[in-house]
Design an enzyme around this catalytic site. Structure first.
Site, mmCIF file in Angstrom:
data_model
loop_
_atom_site.group_PDB
_atom_site.id
_atom_site.type_symbol
_atom_site.label_atom_id
_atom_site.label_comp_id
_atom_site.label_asym_id
_atom_site.label_seq_id
_atom_site.Cartn_x
_atom_site.Cartn_y
_atom_site.Cartn_z
ATOM 1 N N HIS A 214 -8.770 7.186 -12.140
ATOM 2 C CA HIS A 214 -8.693 8.618 -11.823
ATOM 3 C C HIS A 214 -7.815 9.379 -12.815
ATOM 4 C CE1 HIS A 214 -5.133 7.324 -9.287
ATOM 5 N NE2 HIS A 214 -4.642 8.449 -9.784
ATOM 6 N N ASP B 279 -10.249 1.208 -9.194
ATOM 7 C CA ASP B 279 -9.571 2.344 -9.824
ATOM 8 C C ASP B 279 -8.776 1.852 -11.033
ATOM 9 O OD1 ASP B 279 -8.533 4.800 -10.395
ATOM 10 O OD2 ASP B 279 -7.640 5.151 -8.423
ATOM 11 N N SER C 198 0.770 7.359 -11.070
ATOM 12 C CA SER C 198 -0.511 6.643 -11.063
ATOM 13 C C SER C 198 -0.756 5.948 -12.397
ATOM 14 C CB SER C 198 -1.658 7.622 -10.793
ATOM 15 O OG SER C 198 -1.607 8.114 -9.489
#
Length: 418
Positions: free
Chosen positions: A187, A217, A290
């Site tokens: 992402h 992911d 992230s």
């Protein structure tokens, strides 16, 4: 000609002129070099390159009336060819609001970015160079003596962490090879061809997005270089509930390369977070973390910091996608990484203390990387081949016999290569 007939004829002609632009089809083209690559659109195989499909003109430009065909969802293509890195291409821009001539909202729509997408496919062999260091779950249990202090761990690991910036988003990542392969979340990288990678020393380099996993992911990017600092991986079989962990990353609105500490709260599948094995932690995480590493106190990456549970009344719940899932992705490009063996209960154990000259040599037991010297290992009883490796030195090896409940020491002196 009667007046009524003339009116009907005029109405039909007007309707034809109105709808004529809407009936015109444009052609979506996807090409690649080399050609013959498989094209998947929204997960369904559509053909091979060069690929072409006629689509309504309203998919490429907004029509003048609500009667026109319009695309009501985003579209993504994946182009893949054996021996080459699969490329994921966002085909559309949106969502945009459809406002009719009378000012009423008719919902959302998307438009293709262009009518021709071309992909230069890159060979796996020339992109994924270098090697990945990984500690796999096995019958051998490594206990590095002693664990690193948080200060020392951060000093060693921080140079391998990067700040990643795209056109409209930012995140974290880390080098997994000394040849510039960076791991981050999908992402963070999705929709980007390149990312700006900020290094801890202040330099900025271009990182080309080379792989995005369609299920997990996980994304991989690549910068040019050699001898870059990188982190070792430890699969989930080596993670213990309750052990201390450290996260390094770049939370938005805060100082870059920030460090937070916590424990492993739980390990396992968690469908709400997505497929894969998840490590739940109370380590503070924020947007921008992230893609950064979750490290054990031996400086090994046990997970990729991915998401935080945001819910009223809930605090201290973050999730990292395990290094086991990352290893499964990396094996597609580095088949030399052995598959993780399921831990087996040994019939008996003994311990061996291993040191080396020079210090910090890699320890390989029966062909598997275990850690670095000095270390105290618990090994199953029976014969084991101990191999020590250090850059610039010839390998050193010994065959040892481990007896039940025994305590042994082993010291290896490696000779410098001429």
């Amino acid at each position: 000609m009667p007046f009524l007939s003339q009116t009907r004829l005029f109405g039909a002609a007007f309707l034809f002129l109105l709808l004529a632009p809407l009936a015109r089809a444009d052609t979506l083209k996807i090409t690649s070099n080399p050609s013959g690559a498989t094209v998947e659109i929204d997960g369904l195989e559509a053909g091979t390159t060069p690929y072409a499909q006629d689509l309504p003109g309203g998919y490429f430009h907004k029509t003048k009336t609500s009667l026109g065909a319009r695309l009501e969802h985003a579209m993504v293509a994946r182009v893949s060819l054996a021996g080459y890195i699969t490329k994921e291409i966002p085909l559309t821009n949106g969502p945009m609001r459809w406002i009719s001539l009378n000012g009423r909202s008719q919902g959302e729509y998307w438009l293709f970015k262009t009518d021709h997408f071309h992909v230069e496919l890159e060979a796996v062999a020339t992109t994924f160079t270098g090697g990945v260091t990984a500690k796999l779950a096995s019958g051998a249990v490594a206990e590095l003596a002693p664990p690193l202090s948080v200060e020392e761990l951060v000093q060693r690991a921080r140079p391998a962490v990067v700040l990643l910036k795209g056109a409209e988003k930012a995140g974290s990542g880390f080098f997994v090879t000394d040849t510039g392969v960076i791991v981050t979340n999908a992402h963070v990288a999705r929709g980007e061809q390149t990312l700006v990678a900020g290094l801890s020393g202040g330099q900025q380099v271009q990182a080309k997005v080379v792989y995005i996993d369609s299920d997990l992911d996980i994304a991989l990017a690549k910068v040019e270089g050699e001898g870059l600092p990188h982190l070792a991986l430890a699969d989930a079989g080596n993670v213990q509930q309750g052990e201390s962990v450290v996260a390094i990353g770049n939370p938005g609105d805060a100082l870059p390369f920030s460090v937070t500490k916590g424990i492993v709260s739980a390990i396992g599948r968690f469908a709400v977070a997505g497929p894969g094995t998840w490590i739940q932690t109370d380590t503070p995480m924020n947007p921008g973390n992230s893609g950064g590493p979750l490290l054990n106190l031996r400086g090994e990456v046990i997970g990729i910091n991915t998401q935080k549970l945001v819910k009223e009344g809930v605090q201290g719940i973050g999730f990292a996608l395990s290094a086991t899932d990352l290893l499964e992705v990396l094996r597609r490009f580095y088949p030399g990484i052995a598959a993780a063996a399921a831990p087996q209960a040994p019939k008996g154990l003994g311990s061996i203390e291993i040191a080396s000259d020079p210090d910090s040599a890699e320890i390989w037991v029966d062909g598997k990387f275990i850690g670095n010297t000095p270390s105290t290992l618990k090994l199953s009883i029976g014969p084991h081949l101990i191999l020590l490796k250090a850059e610039g030195y010839a390998d050193w090896q010994r065959q040892v016999e481990i007896l039940k409940d025994s305590k042994a020491t082993l010291s290896g002196t490696l000779n410098a290569k001429k």
